[in-house]
Design a protein around this motif. Structure first.
Motif, short mmCIF file in Angstrom:
data_model
loop_
_atom_site.label_atom_id
_atom_site.label_comp_id
_atom_site.label_asym_id
_atom_site.label_seq_id
_atom_site.Cartn_x
_atom_site.Cartn_y
_atom_site.Cartn_z
N GLY A 535 0.82 -1.06 -0.05
CA GLY A 535 0.11 -0.22 0.12
C GLY A 535 0.77 1.32 0.08
O GLY A 535 1.06 1.80 1.03
N GLN A 536 1.30 1.68 -1.11
CA GLN A 536 2.25 2.58 -1.36
C GLN A 536 1.51 4.13 -1.60
O GLN A 536 2.00 4.94 -1.12
N ASN A 537 0.16 4.03 -1.94
CA ASN A 537 -0.48 5.17 -2.31
C ASN A 537 -1.24 5.63 -1.07
O ASN A 537 -1.39 4.99 -0.02
N GLU A 538 -1.58 7.07 -0.55
CA GLU A 538 -2.37 7.49 0.31
C GLU A 538 -3.82 6.96 0.48
O GLU A 538 -4.50 6.73 -0.49
N GLY A 539 -3.82 6.62 1.72
CA GLY A 539 -5.19 6.02 2.07
C GLY A 539 -5.36 4.42 1.72
O GLY A 539 -6.27 3.89 2.17
N THR A 540 -4.15 3.65 1.46
CA THR A 540 -4.05 2.42 1.25
C THR A 540 -3.59 1.43 2.45
O THR A 540 -2.91 2.46 3.28
N ILE A 541 -3.50 0.34 2.58
CA ILE A 541 -2.81 -0.44 3.60
C ILE A 541 -2.06 -1.67 3.03
O ILE A 541 -2.55 -2.15 2.12
#
Length: 593
Positions: A535-541
């Motif tokens: 999860g590298q993007n903002e809001g991901t895990i």
């Protein structure tokens, strides 16, 4: 009935007839092709005709289609467009089901015909070869017989002559015997060739030719059947669109039956009603009195007199805007007949009653429309103002919905900083709030004009009813002050400077804080990671393959599922990366079978 038996000797005529049959088939294909071109051309012309008479957008024609008669005409144009579509369907179906199929069949038919007549010519050549062999054998047998007869006669002549030696006689006898033997051999060969020819001829006329002609007959009958089927398909394709064409015509009839003359008459009233009241009775003017006559408030006089004239208007209770002018008291004033003044009154337009209205009239002549629609009659002005208020209310509601959405997003970012920066929304939020403030002030201004036209100051309940609960209005005193300023202005008109000074500014609405004390979302199930996800993007895990986590929000159709690892770690992962097990008893969980 068989061509092989009945027409055994008509090979050339059958060849011409079958070629004629193919020509007929190709002629029918050409006919259908031209029919499809006519259908396409007709459909195109119908569509162009329908498009030509369609009302242009944002034009006066579009307003005319409020009337039921115009609506019926518009329905007719739309139905004609559908009607044209059915002719296009006819063309497409005839092309695919008749022209293409028959063109392919013609090629196959030509190949089959060529093959059959090739076999026929081959059989003809064979029987002609046998006939030539028979003729050659026959001529050889005839020649050998004649030679044998001459040899026999020569031998008999030599045998009877006493002067001929015995050796010459013996030689003539041997020559005669040789010729007789050759004649016998030729006879045997001729007999054999004749039997062979008779056999081949019997096979040709009773087997080969009947079989070939039978195949040609079957081929020709199939061609005839195929033409019949194509003609039937031609009719069926037309019949298939008849119900839809009937529906188009029914739609036109229904549109015609929906024409309501009473409704159209009412629309004319709404479109052109001025709101003025008819003028009152003209009072009798007694010219027998020695004193100078005076003009009553309800009379009309010449507005083009030389003296000064004062513009006087009826009260608000009657809503009159007719000009009443005091008579010039100069004794040199010429009297005009009453009929002249009445005609001038009936053809004159309402006078402009203030300097500001004069400016508006001038601006209207120059092509500019006043913002408050003061150039229109009262009733038409009221409708325009009401329409403008409704449009502003819709825009305000749209901006408020956008503000609520931004507020909720900001609250989510505050609770989950990893999903986004809350401060990035402040500028957008302030911009939307300013837009709402501007729209509300604009709406209040038009509300005040509308109240003036309606001849009353709307109470708060009236405003709320007109705004349909879309937003909270400003205080009633601000509206009253605005109207009072309008009443107290020297020329009886409303000025924007006074309006701006009397308006009360509305404080911006506080943001929705329904998420301030919101508890964490409850888990509605669990999930197992099928693959590792970074999860590298903002809001991901990030998840690891085989890891078990809690599901707190299902996939809403965007391909992402919201999950939680612990109280501080939650985010979105692709739905295809996890296997979800929802708790049927959990709130908001869906049941999957």
């Amino acid at each position: 009935m068989s061509w092989g038996i009945e027409l055994w000797d008509q090979f050339d005529n059958l060849e011409k007839h079958t070629q004629w049959g193919i020509d007929i088939l190709e002629k029918y294909i050409k006919f259908v092709k031209e029919r499809t071109e006519i259908e396409l051309s007709y459909a195109k012309q119908l569509r162009n005709l329908s498009k030509k008479y369609q009302p242009k957008k944002n034009s006066k024609e579009e307003e005319e289609y409020r009337y039921t008669a115009c609506k019926a005409f518009l329905s007719t144009l739309n139905e004609m467009n559908d009607y044209a579509g059915q002719h296009e369907v006819i063309s497409e179906n005839m092309t695919s089901q008749i022209i293409v199929e028959l063109a392919r069949y013609v090629q196959e038919l030509k190949q089959e015909r060529k093959s059959h007549f090739h076999d026929g010519r081959k059989a003809q050549q064979h029987i002609e070869t046998c006939w030539k062999q028979l003729e050659s054998s026959k001529r050889r047998f005839e020649r050998d017989c004649k030679e044998a007869d001459r040899a026999q006669q020569y031998f008999e002549k030599m045998d009877a002559d006493i002067n001929v030696t015995k050796a010459d006689v013996e030689k003539a006898r041997q020559q005669a015997q040789t010729r007789h033997q050759m004649a016998e051999d030729s006879k045997a060969d001729y007999s054999s060739v004749l039997q062979k020819f008779n056999h081949e001829q019997h096979e040709y006329y009773h087997t080969h030719i009947p079989n070939i002609f039978q195949k040609i007959q079957e081929m020709e009958e199939r061609r005839i059947v195929r033409i019949g089927e194509s003609v039937k398909t031609y009719a069926e394709l037309d019949r298939q669109v008849i119900p839809i064409i009937g529906k188009c015509l029914d739609g036109i009839v229904k549109a015609a039956e929906s024409i309501d003359p009473k409704n159209d008459s009412q629309l004319v009233v709404e479109a052109y009603k001025s709101g003025f009241e008819p003028p009152g009775d003209i009072e009798f003017e007694d010219y027998t009195q020695p004193m100078k006559r005076t003009v009553s408030d309800n009379s009309l006089s010449n507005s083009r007199g030389e003296g000064k004239s004062e513009l006087k208007f009826g009260g608000k209770s009657k809503g009159k805007l007719w000009p009443f002018i005091k008579k010039n008291k100069s004794p040199k004033q010429q009297k005009e007949p009453l009929s002249h003044r009445f005609n001038e009154f009936m053809t004159s337009k309402p006078k402009i009653h203030c300097f500001r209205s004069l400016k508006r009239g001038l601006s209207l002549k120059l092509g500019a429309t006043p913002e408050d629609f003061s150039n229109l009659p009262p009733e038409q002005r009221r409708k325009k103002l009401q329409q403008k208020v409704d449009e502003l209310n819709k825009e305000i509601q749209k901006e408020m919905d956008q503000r609520d959405a931004i507020t909720k997003m900001k609250d989510v970012y505050l609770k989950n900083p990893q999903m986004g920066d809350p401060g990035s929304l402040d500028h957008k939020l302030a911009e939307v709030s300013q837009n709402i403030e501007k729209l509300r002030l604009e709406a209040q201004k038009f509300e005040a004009w509308l109240a003036e036209v309606e001849g009353r100051l709307p109470a708060r309940s009236d405003q709320a009813r007109r705004q349909s609960g879309m937003y909270e209005t400003q205080n009633a005193p601000s509206v009253n002050n605005c109207a009072q300023d309008r009443e107290s202005s020297p020329d009886g008109s409303y000025t924007e400077e006074q309006s701006q000074e009397s308006e009360v500014k509305v404080l911006a609405t506080d943001f929705d804080d329904e998420f301030d004390d919101e508890e964490p979302l409850p888990a509605i199930g669990t999930c197992k990671a099928l693959y590792t996800f970074e999860g590298q993007n903002e809001g991901t895990i990030s998840v690891v393959e085989g890891e078990t986590l809690y599901v707190i929000e299902e996939d809403k159709g965007d391909g992402w599922t919201r999950i939680r690892r612990n109280e501080d770690e939650e985010g979105y992962v692709p739905t295809s990366y996890v296997e979800v097990y929802l708790d049927k008893n959990a709130k908001g969980a869906k049941t999957y079978i």
